[in-house]
Design a protein around this motif. Structure first.
Motif, short mmCIF file in Angstrom:
data_model
loop_
_atom_site.label_atom_id
_atom_site.label_comp_id
_atom_site.label_asym_id
_atom_site.label_seq_id
_atom_site.Cartn_x
_atom_site.Cartn_y
_atom_site.Cartn_z
N SER A 53 16.17 19.68 24.68
CA SER A 53 15.13 20.52 25.27
C SER A 53 15.63 21.25 26.52
O SER A 53 15.19 22.36 26.81
CB SER A 53 13.89 19.69 25.60
OG SER A 53 14.22 18.64 26.49
N GLU A 90 13.20 15.86 11.83
CA GLU A 90 11.85 16.25 12.27
C GLU A 90 11.80 16.50 13.78
O GLU A 90 11.17 17.46 14.25
CB GLU A 90 10.84 15.17 11.89
CG GLU A 90 10.56 15.06 10.40
CD GLU A 90 11.54 14.16 9.65
OE1 GLU A 90 11.29 13.85 8.48
OE2 GLU A 90 12.57 13.77 10.25
N LYS A 91 12.46 15.63 14.55
CA LYS A 91 12.46 15.78 16.00
C LYS A 91 13.16 17.06 16.44
O LYS A 91 12.69 17.79 17.33
CB LYS A 91 13.14 14.57 16.65
CG LYS A 91 12.33 13.28 16.63
CD LYS A 91 13.14 12.12 17.20
CE LYS A 91 12.33 10.83 17.26
NZ LYS A 91 11.32 10.85 18.33
N GLU A 118 11.09 20.12 15.50
CA GLU A 118 9.94 20.26 16.39
C GLU A 118 10.33 20.94 17.68
O GLU A 118 9.60 21.80 18.21
CB GLU A 118 9.32 18.88 16.67
CG GLU A 118 8.01 18.93 17.46
CD GLU A 118 8.21 19.05 18.97
OE1 GLU A 118 7.35 19.70 19.63
OE2 GLU A 118 9.22 18.54 19.48
N GLN A 119 11.49 20.57 18.23
CA GLN A 119 11.97 21.19 19.46
C GLN A 119 12.27 22.68 19.26
O GLN A 119 11.91 23.52 20.09
CB GLN A 119 13.23 20.48 19.95
CG GLN A 119 13.00 19.08 20.47
CD GLN A 119 12.37 19.08 21.85
OE1 GLN A 119 12.68 19.91 22.69
NE2 GLN A 119 11.45 18.16 22.08
N LYS A 156 11.00 24.74 17.07
CA LYS A 156 9.75 25.48 16.89
C LYS A 156 8.95 25.55 18.20
O LYS A 156 8.28 26.55 18.47
CB LYS A 156 8.93 24.85 15.78
CG LYS A 156 9.59 25.00 14.41
CD LYS A 156 8.81 24.32 13.30
CE LYS A 156 9.49 24.49 11.96
NZ LYS A 156 8.74 23.85 10.86
N ARG A 157 9.06 24.52 18.99
CA ARG A 157 8.37 24.52 20.29
C ARG A 157 8.81 25.69 21.16
O ARG A 157 7.99 26.31 21.85
CB ARG A 157 8.66 23.19 21.01
CG ARG A 157 8.19 23.14 22.45
CD ARG A 157 8.66 21.85 23.11
NE ARG A 157 8.57 21.90 24.55
CZ ARG A 157 9.18 21.05 25.37
NH1 ARG A 157 9.91 20.05 24.86
NH2 ARG A 157 9.06 21.17 26.68
#
Length: 247
Positions: free
Chosen positions: A93, A122-123, A126-127, A129-130
């Protein structure tokens, strides 16, 4: 024009997989950066290559067995702290937050071929797309089942096969996953002019690693590689620009 990816950042001169190495790579004119991700004991996505902390940090033990707070307290320049200061192991991140405001490519290598890291895909997705940068991401892995899972979870994000092996008809293998990139190790039988031409004909992006010598950089640029991964982006950028001018 062949794109220059800084392998673990500008790792030929700066501590690999650190914000310092990534920033210096972009300052040098690289088209993108390459980084490695693993999961900590408490499920955080950290940017580090080795499964163990020992080589690149002042900590020890496996990443998977170590909480992020412990990793964060370590120095990621290992025995070069006096030269580079107390640089840290970044979270994914951290890198994506920095990159969000820029316009370069990011190759994220999922380091899950030694340890499976359940839920990593998945993790990571998710980052991505965030921060809304799906179109600038390439996901690569030596674990091709993981790439197939990423295809099902996020087909819009590019995927690339990493390999040390010679694959029979690699363009067909890549399509079977499906993926659209082929990232073999340079100076193996997996890299020949014929293979490169077949991949190009099949619209597969050919990007070899790790291309550090000037003659190899020129070879790959002249062969029409879509990209190369190098520890020395400043050298590759200079050669790529000169080759482009000569053409």
């Amino acid at each position: 024009m062949t794109k220059i990816f800084a392998h673990r950042g500008a790792s030929g001169h700066f501590p690999e997989n650190t914000m310092l190495a990534f920033e210096k790579a972009i300052e040098a004119g690289a088209d993108g950066i390459e980084l490695d991700v693993q999961l900590t004991k408490d499920g955080r996505i950290v940017v580090i290559h080795d499964e163990k902390l020992n080589r690149t940090t002042t900590a020890a033990g496996f990443v998977k067995d170590t909480a992020y707070d412990v990793i964060r307290s370590a120095t990621a320049s290992a025995n070069r702290k006096e030269e580079y200061g107390d640089v840290k192991v970044p979270l994914l991140s951290d890198v994506l937050s920095w990159a969000e405001k820029a316009d370069f490519l990011i190759n994220i290598e999922l380091k899950n071929s030694v340890f499976r890291y359940e839920g990593m895909e998945e993790k990571v997705l998710e980052q991505i797309k965030r921060f809304g940068i799906e179109e600038r991401i390439i996901l690569s892995s030596f674990n091709h089942e993981s790439l197939a899972l990423c295809s099902r979870l996020a087909p819009e994000i590019e995927r690339a096969v990493l390999t040390l092996d010679v694959l029979y008809k690699p363009e067909q293998y890549v399509n079977a996953i499906p993926a659209s990139g082929y990232h073999p190790k340079l100076h193996t039988p997996a890299v020949t002019d014929e293979i490169i031409e077949n991949l190009k004909a099949g619209h597969i992006a050919f990007r070899p690693f790790t291309v550090n010598h000037a003659d190899d950089m020129k070879w790959m640029i002249e062969a029409g590689a879509e990209g190369i991964f190098t520890d020395f982006p400043e050298k590759a950028v200079s050669i790529a620009h000169n080759e482009d001018t000569l053409c």
